[in-house]
Design a protein around this motif. Structure first.
Motif, mmCIF file in Angstrom:
data_model
loop_
_atom_site.group_PDB
_atom_site.id
_atom_site.type_symbol
_atom_site.label_atom_id
_atom_site.label_comp_id
_atom_site.label_asym_id
_atom_site.label_seq_id
_atom_site.Cartn_x
_atom_site.Cartn_y
_atom_site.Cartn_z
ATOM 1 N N MET A 13 0.839 -1.185 0.000
ATOM 2 C CA MET A 13 0.000 0.000 0.000
ATOM 3 C C MET A 13 0.877 1.239 0.000
ATOM 4 N N VAL B 130 0.435 -3.323 -2.951
ATOM 5 C CA VAL B 130 -0.002 -2.086 -3.598
ATOM 6 C C VAL B 130 -1.415 -1.688 -3.203
ATOM 7 N N SER B 131 -2.086 -2.503 -2.400
ATOM 8 C CA SER B 131 -3.448 -2.216 -1.971
ATOM 9 C C SER B 131 -3.472 -2.008 -0.463
ATOM 10 N N SER B 132 -4.636 -1.616 0.043
ATOM 11 C CA SER B 132 -4.836 -1.530 1.484
ATOM 12 C C SER B 132 -6.111 -2.268 1.832
ATOM 13 N N ALA B 133 -6.301 -2.565 3.118
ATOM 14 C CA ALA B 133 -7.471 -3.311 3.550
ATOM 15 C C ALA B 133 -7.892 -2.831 4.933
ATOM 16 N N VAL C 273 -2.813 -8.763 2.258
ATOM 17 C CA VAL C 273 -2.986 -7.771 1.188
ATOM 18 C C VAL C 273 -1.784 -6.846 1.139
ATOM 19 N N CYS C 274 -1.327 -6.406 2.296
ATOM 20 C CA CYS C 274 -0.141 -5.564 2.343
ATOM 21 C C CYS C 274 0.491 -5.657 3.720
ATOM 22 N N HIS D 6 -5.469 -7.232 5.757
ATOM 23 C CA HIS D 6 -6.269 -8.092 4.881
ATOM 24 C C HIS D 6 -7.716 -7.650 5.021
#
Length: 246
Positions: free
Chosen positions: A1, A109-112, A145-146, A180
């Motif tokens: 992220m 590269v994403s966030s959760a 996820v990150c 996640h």
């Protein structure tokens, strides 16, 4: 992220001593305290989380351009001269742990919305590189996820910082943030990471699991950044109508 220009973060855990004060804490922390901090020079954003396991506990992550953000005159003034509401709420904080960290790496590269926090002691000079490899493996395998990790040095001297928890050895400690979207998947990925750490690390705290509540970016603040963000006296008096403090 991506965390934009951030090269450091301030990790902060706390509880609320009186369960009856939780509604007031939520409003104070959301509408006055975190925006006030984020308005300081060198801050990027602040993200609030609440535990998903009892008892109620909070985690706040302030993303910083560098740790110098914690030594500016503006930030020290916030710490040394709290608003009336902050002065009142300080007495309600329990289990307070505050760790300034240099960002070591961001993986993914994403966030959760679900977060796990770990506080680790590193026993070897190769530990950080090994941690990065293990986190990359978890993200590549979609178990996380990150992930972010940061280095907390025993010699760091910042306002309200806790004494180093790395033991008499004076070893640096690491704060690890795992994300996640699914809580059960996050627990699975975190436990898998812990099993793979080996003798290079000792767990000082966690894992603790949280859900994201609110987020404020400095770029979204409307009050001038050249001055302290305004106190929310209107909300303070709504909770404390008999208090004559201005």
């Amino acid at each position: 992220m991506s965390v934009g220009p951030a090269a450091a973060f301030l990790a902060l855990w706390n509880g609320v001593a009186d369960a009856g004060a939780v509604p007031e804490y939520e409003v104070w922390h959301t509408f006055e305290h975190v925006p006030e901090r984020v308005g300081s020079p060198g801050f990027v954003q602040g993200i609030r989380y609440r535990s998903v396991d009892g008892p109620v506990r909070y985690f706040t992550c302030y993303w910083l351009r560098s740790l110098d953000a914690l030594t500016t005159p503006e930030y020290r003034a916030l710490v040394d001269h709290p608003t009336p509401w902050s002065a009142r709420m300080r007495s309600q904080l329990s289990g307070f742990l505050r760790l300034p960290c240099e960002l070591g790496a961001t993986i993914g590269v994403s966030s959760a919305s679900r977060l796990a926090t770990l506080h680790l002691e590193a026993h070897t000079s190769e530990a950080a590189a090994r941690l990065r490899t293990l986190l990359q493996r978890q993200v590549d395998g979609a178990n996380l996820v990150c992930a972010h990790w940061g280095l907390c040095r025993p010699s760091d001297d910042h306002p309200l910082a806790n004494p180093p928890l790395g033991g008499a050895s004076g070893a640096a400690s690491l704060v690890v943030l795992l994300q996640h979207g699914d809580l059960s998947a996050l627990r699975h990925g975190t436990e898998a990471l812990l099993r793979s750490l080996g003798p290079d690390f000792r767990t000082l705290g966690g894992p603790a699991y949280f859900e994201q509540l609110t987020q404020v970016r400095q770029s979204a603040l409307q009050a001038p950044l050249s001055s302290r963000q305004p106190a929310r006296g209107d909300l303070f008096h709504a909770f404390n109508p008999g208090d004559k403090t201005p």
